[in-house]
Design a protein around this motif. Structure first.
Motif, PDB file in Angstrom:
ATOM      1  N   PRO A 129       3.260   1.293  -3.770  1.00 49.99           N
ATOM      2  CA  PRO A 129       2.531   0.355  -4.640  1.00 49.99           C
ATOM      3  C   PRO A 129       3.403  -0.262  -5.726  1.00 49.99           C
ATOM      4  CG  PRO A 129       1.361   2.437  -4.432  1.00 49.99           C
ATOM      5  CD  PRO A 129       2.687   2.633  -3.777  1.00 49.99           C
ATOM      6  N   ARG A 141       0.841  -1.211   0.000  1.00 43.58           N
ATOM      7  CA  ARG A 141       0.000   0.000   0.000  1.00 43.58           C
ATOM      8  C   ARG A 141       0.870   1.253   0.000  1.00 43.58           C
ATOM      9  NH1 ARG A 141      -2.547  -3.744   2.613  1.00 43.58           N
ATOM     10  NH2 ARG A 141      -1.491  -3.467   4.596  1.00 43.58           N
ATOM     11  N   SER A 182      -0.608  -5.483   7.175  1.00 40.74           N
ATOM     12  CA  SER A 182      -0.629  -4.030   7.364  1.00 40.74           C
ATOM     13  C   SER A 182       0.467  -3.641   8.350  1.00 40.74           C
ATOM     14  CB  SER A 182      -1.983  -3.621   7.944  1.00 40.74           C
ATOM     15  OG  SER A 182      -2.151  -4.292   9.190  1.00 40.74           O
TER      16      SER A 182
END
Lengths: 504, 938, 118
Positions: free
Chosen positions: B366, B363, B434
Motif C-alpha cells: 500500500p 493492494r 489486480s
C-alpha cells in the motif's frame, strides 16, 4: 655554473665504467642507485640555473666554438634533462625491485647508465656529429638492453629494432657529412648562421629530408615506426618502460632541434610535410592500438599516435604549438613510463600480458586500478590531467592557424585513445579473471620489490595530476622554451659569442 | 573561496570515504546524506540575495597563456541547479543506504557518488568554459564507473563503455566549439563571452561553433540521435539511475544550452537545431516510453522525452518558454526522482522489473503503491501537482509562440498525450489492475527506501498548491537565461484558457492511447520497422567498422617481417629525398672529373664488383671475405684521398671483422634461402632508388663551394696548441675528444652486449609473459649453476679449452715469433700516433691481433693468461682513464677534457690527451678480447 | 674523383640495403657492414676530397695565412674514423645477435622471426 653541464655525461659514464671494474652485484645496484640520484640532482640543478640565468654552455676542451665541441643547455634541453633524470631514478628503482638476477649479473645496470649518458648527451650536444655519437651510445645501450636475457621474443624483437635503427644511423651519419660538405662546420649554432648562405636551398631541404627520415625512424613516426611495436613488448617491463618513456622522445627532441635551428630555410615545404606525417602518425598509431590484445603492445602503438601530437606541434611551428609540443613530450614521458610500470606490475601478479587473461584487478587490487587509471585517462586527454592541457594547447593552436582537419584528427584520435584505454580497463580490471591467476612471478619474500616497483608508478601518476592542476606555470616555462627555439639568437649568441670556458 | 570549497568538499569526502568502516550498514545512508543536505541548506540561504540580483563570483588564474581561469559563479540559473543537485543528492544518499545495504565495495560506490555530486556542482557553478568542461568530463567519468558498478556482467561493462564513448565523444566536439568561441572572445570566461555576444554571433565561426557545442550538450542530455546510451545506462544500480540519469547529469546538457543562450542564442540556427532535436526526442522517446515494459527503461525513455521538451522550450527562448522550462525542470526532478526510487524499491521487494509481471501493488504494497500513484499523477500532470502548473505553462508558452503556434500546439498535444499515456499505463498495469501473475508479487520495503520518494511527492504537492513560492527561485534563473530581468507569476489556476483546454485534450488523448494501445501499436508497426535502422545500430556499425579498419591496417603495416619494414622505410626515404630534389631543385654537379685518376676508377670498380659478389654469392664464408675486400678497397680509397689514418684503421678493423665473421659463421648454415624473382626485383628497385638518392645528395654537397675555416683553424693550431703534428689524431684526442669518449663508450656497451648474449640464455616464459621479470636467476639460466653464478661477477673463462682445431705447428711458430713483434709495433703506433699515422685505436687493435693470433695458436686460456687482466676490467679502466684525464683538467680549473701539458716542446710533450689516448687503447683491447674470448669459448 | 666516390657510395648503399632486405639474417649482417662502409664513404666524399697530402704537419706547424688548404681536410677524416670505430662495435653486436637468433629460432629466416608479433 657551466661545469654543471658536464655532469649528466660524467656521472653515468663513470658509474658504468666503475661497475665493470668492481663487478659485485650489490655494488652494481648501489652504484646504479647513487648514480641515478646524482644525475637527477645535477639535471634539476641545470634546469634551475637555466631558468634563471639563461642558456648554459661549456666549450669542451676549452676550444671555443665552433672549433671545439660545445655542450649547450637552453630551456628546452634543460627541461628534457630534468625529465630524463626523473625517469632515470624511477627506472633504476623499478629495475632494482623487479629485475631478475641473471640480467642484473650480466650488466643491466651499467647498460642503463650508458643509456642515461647517451640520452643526456643527445640533449646537451651543440654539435651535429657529437649528437650522432651520443645517439649511437644511447642506441647501442638500448640494443643490448633489448636483447639482454636472450629469450626468443627478445632476440627477434631486438633484431628488428636493430635492423631498422641501423638504417637510421646510416642516414643520420650521411646527413651530417652532407651538411659539413655544404657549410664546412658542425656546430649547430654556427650552422644556423652559415647554412642560409651555403649551397642551394633545395639541397638543404633534401638533406633535411634525410634528417626527417633518420630522426623520424628514432621517433617512430609514420611510415617508419614498425620497429617499435615489434620490440618494445619483449624485454622486461623495467627496460621497456624506460625505453618507451625516453627513447622515441629523444628522436622528437632531435627533430625539433634540427627543424627549429638548422633546417629552417624552407619552412613552408618541410613543416607542412611534417604536418602530414603528424596526422598519419596519430591515426595509424591509434588504429594499431585498437587491433592489439596484449597490454604492452597496446601501449606501444599508443606511443606512436602520441608522437604524432608532438610532431604536430613542430609542424604548426607557432610559439603556442611548439610550447604545446614540449608540454606534450614531458607529459607523455611521465605517463607512458608509468603505464609500462603498471603493465609490469600486472604481469607480476598474473604472469601474463594478455588482456583476455588478465582481469579482476578492480576487485582485488584497487591501488593498481588507481595507478593505472590516472595515467591512462591522462593519455586519453581527460581533464584535469596533464594530457588534457597538452592536447588542448595543440588543438587551440591548430584552430588558431585554421588547420581544422588537424584539430579534428587530434580530437578524434584522443577519443579512440580513450576507447582503447577503457577497453584495457574493462578487460584487465573489470572483467572477472578468465582462469585462476597463475602463481605470481615474484617470490613472496621479495616484498621489498613491490615497494621499489610501486613507488615510481605512484609518483608518476601524481606528477601527471600535478602537471594538470599546475598547467599554468608549466605551460609558461614551455612557452619560454618555445620562444628560445623560434628565435634562436640567444642560443647562437651564447654558443658563439662565448670566449671559451667562461661563457653566458 | 566559499564556492570553491562547496565544490571541492564532495571530492575531499570522496577521498576519505573508501577507508571508512561500516559502509555496508543501512544507517550509513543518513551519514552520507549529511554533506549534500548541508550544502543544499547553504545554497538555500542564497535565494534572497540572488532574487535581489546579486551574483557571487570567484576566480583564480589557471592557464593564463590560454586565457583559462578557474572561476565559479552563483546566479539564478546556477542556484536552481545547485539546489537540485545537492537536495536530490541528499535524498539519494539516504535511499542508497537501504538499497545498497550489505553489499561489498560500498566505499567506492559512495565515493564515486559524492565525486559525481561535486563534479555536477562544478558544472552548474562554472563561470569559465574550460572549467565547465573539466567538471563536465568528470561527470561522464564518474557515470562510467557507476554504470559499470556490476562490472562482472558483460552488459554492464558494455553499457558503461557506450555511455562513456557517446558522452565524451560529443564532449570533445563541444570542446572544439568552446575553444573556437574562446578564440573569438579572447578568453573562456562566460562573462567575457556575454559581453561580446554580438561579435561572436556575427563571426563566420559562429555556425560551426554552435553545431559543435550543441553536439556536446545534446549528447549529454540524451537527445536524438544520441539518446540511445541512456536506456542502456539503466544497468546501473537504481540510486545511480535516479540521481545521474534522471535528475542531474542528463540535465547538464540542458543547463549548458541555457547557460550559453545569452551568448549563442537568439538565431535561427540555434532555435532551429534545438527545436528539431528537442521535438524529435520529445515525441520519439515519448512513444518508446509508452511501448516499454521494463520499469527503469520506461522511465529512462520518459526522461529523455522530457529533456527533449526542455531543449525545445529553451530553443524557443521567449520569457514564457524559459519560465515553463524552469518549472518543468523542478517538477520533473520531483516526480521522476521519486518514480525511479520507487521502481527500485519495487524491484528490490518483488524481484521483478517488467510491468507485465507486476500488478495490484496498490493492494500488496500500500505505502509504496500510494506514493507511486501520486508520483505518476504528477507525471501525468494532474492537479494539484506541480507538473500540472508546469504543463499549463508549457501550453501557454506554445500557444503564444508567434507564427508557429499551430504546429507547436499539435506537437505539444501529442507529446503531452504520450507522457500521460506512459504514466497511465504504468499506473494501470503495475498498481491498479489486480495481479494476474503467479507467485507472491509482494515484498518488504523498508522505510528508508520510501523516505526520499515521500519527500519528493510532498514537495510536488506543496509546490502544486502554492506555485507562487517558486517565483522567487525561478525568476532570477529565467533572467539569467534571457540576459534580461524577468518576472514569473505561477498559479495553479489562471482561469479558463487555451492552455487548460490543450492540457485537458492531452490528458484525454493519453488515456485514449492506453485504452486503444493494441490498434495504435499496429498502426505504428511500419514506423517501428523503419526504426530498426536506429542510431544505436549506427553506433555499433561505426565502432565495428573502426575495429575492422584497425585490424586490416595493422595486418597490412605491422607484418612482423623485417624485410618488409625495411622496404617500406627505404621507399619512403627515396621518395622524400628524390621528390625534394625534383621539386625544390638543389642538384649540383660541380666539375665531375676534377683530378680524376685511373687509380680511383680501378678501386671503385673493384669495390663495387666485390659488393656485387657479396650480393650474389650464396656460399657461407666467401661473401664475408668479399665483404672484407670491399673494406680493403675503401681503405685504399681513403689512402688516395690523403687519409692514412683512416686507411690504417679501416684495414685493421677489417682484419678483426674477418676474425669475428669466421668465429660466428663457422656455425651458420649455407643460406640458399631466397624469395621470388618479382619481389627480388622490387627490393632491388627500392634499394637502388634509395642509393641513388643518397649518391645525388652527396654529389651535390661535394660540389658546393666550401669554406674550410674550421679545418684551417685545426691545421694552424694543432702544433702550437695541441702539441701534435698528426692533425687527425689531435682532433680525435683533443679538439673533438668528446666524440672519442662517446665512441669508446659504444665499444664498451657492444662488448658487454656480446658477452651477455653469448652467456645469458633465459627460457621464454609461458603465457605471453615475454620476459623474466623477477624470476630467480639460476632456474632461468641454462647450463651449470657455476655459469649462472658468473655473469659480470664471475670470470670470463670456464674450464680448459683445446686450441682451435687445425692450429698447426707453423701457427705455433708464427705466433711465438710474431706476437712480441706485434706488441712492440702496437706500442710504437701508440706513441707516434700524436705526430704520425697511428694512435690509441690502431695500436690497441694491433695488440688485439697479437692476442687473437695467440688464441688461434694456443686456445683462449693462453691468450687470457697473456692478457693477465679480465677484459671487462680493461674496458672499465679505459673509460675511467679517458674520462679521468678530462676531469683532471676540469679540476685544474679548465674546461672538461682540455689538455694539460708537461713540457712545451714537441715529442717530449706529455699531456692529458695522451692519457686519454691510453684510455682508448685499453678500451679497444678490452672490447676486442671480451668479444673474441666469449665467442671462442662458446 | 667526387663523382666516382659518390657513385661508389650510392652503389654500396644500394647493395647493402638490398642485402638487408633479404630473408636471410646472415645477409642482413653483410648488408649492415656494406651500409656502414657506404655511409663513411658518403661523409668522406661530401666534404669534397681531393688528392692532397695527408694532414701531417712539419714540426714548425702550418705557416699562417695560407688561403687554400695545403693538405687534405682533416675534419671529415676524424669524423669517419670515429664512425668506423662505432660501426665496428655495432657490427660486432649485430653479428652475435644474428648468431643467437639463429641458434634460438633454429633458422636464419627473418620471415620466420615473428613469434613476438603474433
Amino acid at each position: 655554473m657551466n661545469w654543471l653541464v658536464v655532469l649528466p655525461l660524467v656521472i653515468p659514464l663513470l658509474g658504468a665504467a666503475v661497475s665493470l671494474i668492481a663487478r659485485g652485484r650489490a655494488f652494481q645496484r648501489g652504484i646504479a642507485l647513487a648514480g641515478a640520484a646524482l644525475l637527477l640532482a645535477a639535471n634539476l640543478g641545470i634546469l634551475a640555473v637555466v631558468l634563471c640565468q639563461g642558456v648554459l654552455c661549456v666549450q669542451v676542451g676549452n676550444w671555443e666554438a665552433p672549433f671545439g665541441i660545445t655542450l649547450v643547455a637552453d630551456r628546452f634541453s634543460a627541461i628534457m634533462l630534468a625529465v630524463a633524470g626523473i625517469v632515470a631514478l624511477a627506472g633504476t628503482l623499478y629495475a632494482l625491485g623487479t629485475l631478475d638476477g641473471g640480467r642484473e649479473r650480466f650488466g643491466a645496470y651499467p647498460l642503463l647508465q650508458l643509456l642515461w649518458a647517451g640520452v643526456c648527451g643527445a640533449f646537451l650536444a651543440g654539435d651535429l656529429f657529437n649528437l650522432f655519437v651520443w645517439f649511437e651510445v644511447m642506441l647501442i645501450a638500448s640494443y643490448v638492453l633489448m636483447a639482454l636475457g636472450g629469450q626468443r621474443s627478445q632476440l627477434e624483437g631486438g633484431l628488428k629494432y636493430l635492423g631498422v635503427n641501423l638504417v637510421a644511423s646510416a642516414l643520420f651519419l650521411s646527413a651530417v657529412g652532407i651538411v659539413y660538405g655544404m657549410a664546412g662546420t658542425l656546430n649547430m649554432a654556427h650552422l644556423a648562421v652559415r647554412l642560409p648562405v651555403a649551397g642551394p636551398p633545395g639541397l638543404l631541404s633534401a638533406a633535411a629530408m634525410l634528417f626527417l627520415s633518420a630522426f623520424g625512424i628514432k621517433a617512430a613516426v609514420f611510415p617508419f615506426f614498425f620497429w617499435l611495436p615489434a620490440s618494445y613488448h619483449t624485454p622486461p617491463a623495467a627496460v621497456s618502460a624506460v625505453l618507451a618513456g625516453l627513447l622515441t622522445k629523444v628522436g622528437v627532441y632531435a627533430l625539433i632541434r634540427t627543424f627549429t635551428l638548422v633546417a629552417v630555410q624552407d619552412v613552408g615545404y618541410t613543416h607542412s610535410l611534417i604536418l602530414i606525417v603528424a596526422a598519419l602518425t596519430m591515426v595509424t598509431g591509434v588504429l594499431g592500438a585498437l587491433a592489439q590484445h596484449e597490454f604492452r603492445r597496446v601501449l606501444s602503438f599508443h606511443i606512436i599516435s602520441q608522437i604524432g601530437y608532438m610532431i604536430l606541434g613542430l609542424g604548426l611551428f607557432s610559439p603556442l604549438a611548439l610550447a604545446g609540443a614540449i608540454f606534450y613530450i614531458v607529459h607523455h614521458i611521465l605517463v607512458k613510463t608509468c603505464l609500462f610500470f603498471v603493465s609490469g606490475l600486472a604481469w607480476r601478479l598474473r604472469g601474463t600480458y594478455e588482456l583476455e587473461r588478465l582481469g579482476g584487478f578492480y576487485g582485488t587490487h584497487p591501488g593498481l586500478c588507481a595507478v593505472f587509471a590516472v595515467p591512462a585517462l591522462s593519455l586519453a586527454g581527460l581533464p584535469p590531467l596533464s594530457g588534457f592541457f597538452a592536447k588542448l594547447v595543440l588543438v587551440q593552436a591548430s584552430l588558431e592557424m585554421g588547420h581544422y582537419m588537424l584539430a579534428l584528427v587530434a580530437l578524434g584520435v584522443s577519443l579512440l585513445t580513450l576507447y582503447s584505454m577503457s577497453k584495457i580497463w574493462t578487460l584487465a580490471f573489470w572483467q572477472p579473471a578468465a582462469d585462476t591467476p597463475q602463481s605470481p612471478r615474484i617470490a613472496p619474500h621479495r616484498s621489498r620489490g613491490w615497494l621499489l616497483a610501486g613507488a615510481p608508478a605512484v609518483v608518476f601518476a601524481g606528477l601527471s595530476i600535478a602537471l594538470g592542476l599546475g598547467a599554468g606555470p608549466f605551460l609558461e616555462v614551455c612557452r619560454q622554451a618555445a620562444g628560445q627555439l623560434l628565435d634562436p639568437q640567444e642560443y647562437i649568441a651564447a654558443v658563439l659569442a662565448s670566449g671559451g670556458y667562461a661563457c653566458s | 573561496m566559499t564556492l570553491t570549497l562547496a565544490v571541492l568538499s564532495g571530492f575531499l569526502l570522496a577521498l576519505v570515504v573508501p577507508w571508512l568502516p561500516g559502509l555496508e550498514r543501512r544507517a550509513c545512508g543518513w551519514a552520507m546524506a549529511v554533506l549534500p543536505a548541508g550544502l543544499a541548506g547553504w545554497f538555500a540561504t542564497f535565494v534572497p540575495d540572488v532574487l535581489a540580483g546579486t551574483v557571487v563570483r570567484e576566480s583564480r588564474p589557471w592557464v593564463e597563456a590560454l586565457g583559462i581561469w578557474f572561476s565559479l559563479r552563483l546566479d539564478g540559473l546556477g542556484l536552481v541547479f545547485a539546489l537540485l543537485v545537492t537536495g536530490i543528492g541528499a535524498l539519494v544518499m539516504v535511499y542508497s543506504g537501504a538499497y545498497m545495504e550489505g553489499r561489498p565495495k560500498n566505499g567506492r560506490f559512495y565515493a564515486f557518488l559524492l565525486a559525481f555530486m561535486a563534479s555536477m556542482l562544478g558544472v552548474v557553478l562554472a563561470d569559465d568554459a574550460i572549467t565547465l568542461y573539466v567538471f563536465w568530463e568528470l561527470t561522464s567519468l564518474t557515470s562510467f564507473i557507476l554504470i559499470g558498478y556490476a562490472h562482472e556482467r558483460a552488459a554492464a561493462r558494455q553499457a558503461a563503455l557506450q555511455a562513456l564513448v557517446v558522452t565524451t565523444g560529443s564532449g570533445l566536439a563541444m570542446l572544439a566549439g568552446l575553444v573556437m568561441v574562446g578564440l573569438l572572445a579572447g578568453g573562456f570566461g562566460f562573462g567575457q563571452w556575454e559581453s561580446q555576444a554580438a561579435a561572436i554571433r556575427s563571426d563566420a565561426w559562429y555556425g560551426p561553433a554552435v553545431v559543435l557545442v550543441l553536439i556536446g550538450a545534446l549528447g549529454k542530455s540524451a537527445q536524438f540521435p544520441l539518446h540511445f546510451w541512456l536506456p542502456n545506462a539503466m544497468e546501473a544500480p537504481t540510486p545511480v539511475s535516479a540521481y545521474l540519469h534522471s535528475s542531474t547529469m542528463v540535465k547538464a546538457g540542458v543547463y549548458l544550452v541555457a547557460r550559453l543562450a545569452p551568448v549563442l542564442g537568439g538565431t535561427v540556427l540555434w532555435g532551429g537545431l534545438l527545436g528539431i532535436a528537442g521535438t524529435t526526442t520529445w515525441l520519439v522517446a515519448g512513444w518508446w516510453a509508452v511501448r516499454a515494459t521494463e520499469l527503469k527503461r520506461l522511465l529512462a525513455y520518459a526522461t529523455a522525452s522530457t529533456l527533449g521538451l526542455l531543449v525545445l522550450l529553451i530553443g524557443l527562448g521567449t520569457e514564457q518558454a524559459i519560465g515553463a522550462a524552469m518549472v518543468v525542470l523542478v517538477a520533473h526532478a520531483a516526480y521522476k526522482g521519486a518514480l525511479f526510487m520507487l521502481a527500485g524499491a519495487i524491484t528490490h521487494a518483488t524481484g521483478r522489473r517488467d510491468i507485465r509481471r507486476l500488478g495490484g501493488l496498490i493492494r500488496t504494497m500500500p505505502a509504496t503503491g500510494a506514493l507511486a500513484l501520486l508520483a505518476l499523477a504528477g507525471m501525468a500532470g494532474l492537479p494539484p501537482l506541480v507538473n500540472f502548473v508546469a504543463k499549463e505553462a508549457v501550453f501557454t508558452a506554445v500557444w503564444h509562440q508567434p507564427g508557429v503556434w499551430p504546429v507547436l500546439g499539435a506537437i505539444a498535444l501529442l507529446g503531452g498525450a504520450l507522457g500521460v499515456a506512459a504514466a497511465v499505463r504504468v499506473a494501470w498495469r503495475a498498481l491498479l489492475r489486480s495481479a494476474r501473475i503467479s507467485g507472491p508479487a509482494a515484498g518488504k520495503v523498508v522505510f528508508q527506501e520510501l523516505a526520499g520518494p515521500a519527500v519528493l511527492v510532498l514537495a510536488s504537492v506543496a509546490f502544486g498548491l502554492w506555485p507562487g513560492s517558486l517565483d522567487g527561485l525561478l525568476s532570477p534563473a529565467v533572467a539569467a537565461v534571457r540576459g534580461q530581468p524577468a518576472e514569473l507569476h505561477l498559479a495553479l489556476w489562471h482561469g479558463p484558457s487555451a492552455a487548460v483546454l490543450l492540457d485537458a485534450l492531452a490528458l484525454a488523448g493519453g488515456v485514449a492511447v492506453v485504452v486503444a494501445l493494441g490498434p495504435v501499436v499496429r498502426r505504428m508497426a511500419p514506423v517501428e520497422r523503419a526504426a530498426r535502422f536506429n542510431p544505436e545500430r549506427g553506433y555499433a556499425l561505426a565502432l565495428g567498422g573502426v575495429n575492422r579498419l584497425a585490424a586490416w591496417q595493422t595486418h597490412a603495416l605491422q607484418s612482423g617481417k623485417l624485410p618488409r619494414y625495411l622496404r617500406t622505410i627505404l621507399a619512403a626515404v627515396a621518395v622524400l629525398v628524390l621528390g625534394t630534389l625534383a621539386f625544390r631543385g638543389g642538384l649540383a654537379w660541380g666539375s665531375p672529373i676534377q683530378d680524376f685518376g685511373i687509380a680511383e676508377l680501378a678501386l671503385c670498380v673493384l669495390v663495387l664488383a666485390a659488393a656485387v659478389f657479396v650480393v650474389r654469392s650464396d656460399s657461407r664464408l666467401a661473401p664475408s671475405h668479399a665483404r672484407g675486400g670491399v673494406g680493403a678497397g675503401v681503405a685504399l680509397v681513403y689512402r688516395l684521398g690523403g687519409a692514412p689514418d683512416l686507411a690504417m684503421t679501416q684495414l685493421v678493423v677489417e682484419a678483426l671483422t674477418v676474425i669475428l665473421f669466421v668465429l660466428v659463421f663457422y656455425h651458420l648454415p649455407r643460406f640458399g634461402l631466397e624469395v621470388g624473382r618479382a619481389q627480388r626485383l622490387r627490393d632491388l628497385g627500392v634499394s637502388v632508388a634509395a642509393g641513388t638518392a643518397l649518391a645525388l645528395v652527396v654529389l651535390s654537397a661535394s660540389a658546393a663551394p666550401l669554406d674550410r675555416q674550421i679545418a684551417r683553424e685545426y691545421l694552424q693550431r694543432s702544433v702550437p696548441e695541441a702539441h701534435g703534428r698528426n692533425v687527425v689524431n689531435t682532433i680525435l684526442v683533443d679538439f673533438r675528444a668528446l666524440d672519442t669518449l662517446g665512441e669508446i663508450t659504444v665499444l664498451m656497451a657492444a662488448a658487454v652486449g656480446v658477452f651477455a648474449l653469448v652467456r645469458l640464455r633465459m627460457r621464454e616464459t609461458p603465457s605471453g609473459g615475454q620476459n623474466g621479470d623477477g624470476e630467480p636467476a639460476p632456474t632461468r639460466l641454462t647450463g651449470t649453476a657455476g655459469q649462472a653464478a658468473s655473469g659480470l661477477a664471475g670470470p670470463v673463462g670456464r674450464g680448459e679449452r683445446p686450441a682451435t682445431p687445425g692450429a698447426s705447428s707453423i701457427l705455433h711458430a708464427a705466433a711465438r715469433f710474431l706476437i712480441p713483434v706485434l706488441v712492440v709495433v702496437s706500442l710504437v703506433m701508440f706513441y707516434r700516433g700524436h705526430d704520425a699515422p697511428g694512435g690509441g685505436f690502431v695500436a690497441g687493435l694491433i695488440a688485439v691481433v697479437a692476442l687473437a693470433l695467440d688464441l688461434l695458436a694456443h686456445g683462449p686460456d693462453s691468450s687470457r693468461r697473456l692478457l693477465r687482466a679480465d677484459p671487462r676490467t680493461l674496458l672499465g679502466l679505459g673509460v675511467v682513464v679517458a674520462a679521468g684525464s678530462g676531469l683532471a683538467s676540469w679540476l685544474a680549473g679548465k674546461s672538461f677534457l682540455s689538455g694539460l701539458w708537461l713540457g712545451g716542446g714537441l715529442g717530449a710533450a706529455i699531456g692529458t690527451p695522451l692519457v686519454f689516448d691510453a684510455g682508448v687503447y685499453l678500451v679497444v683491447v678490452g672490447m676486442a678480447m671480451l668479444i673474441i674470448l666469449s665467442l671462442a669459448e662458446e | 674523383m667526387t663523382l666516382l666516390l659518390a657513385l661508389t657510395a650510392g652503389g654500396l648503399f644500394a647493395a647493402g640495403w638490398y642485402l638487408m632486405m633479404r630473408p636471410s639474417a646472415v645477409k642482413l649482417v653483410l648488408g649492415v657492414a656494406l651500409v656502414s662502409h657506404a655511409a663513411n664513404l658518403a661523409v668522406f666524399t661530401a666534404a669534397g676530397p681531393s688528392r692532397r697530402a695527408p694532414p701531417l704537419l712539419p714540426a714548425e706547424g702550418l705557416p699562417p695565412g695560407t688561403a687554400t688548404l695545403p693538405v687534405a681536410d682533416p675534419v671529415p677524416q676524424a669524423l669517419v674514423l670515429t664512425a668506423i670505430v662505432i660501426g665496428f662495435g655495432v657490427l660486432a653486436f649485430t653479428l652475435v645477435l644474428v648468431h643467437r637468433a639463429y641458434q634460438t629460432v633454429g633458422s636464419d629466416d627473418l620471415e620466420k622471426m615473428e613469434s613476438a608479433e603474433r
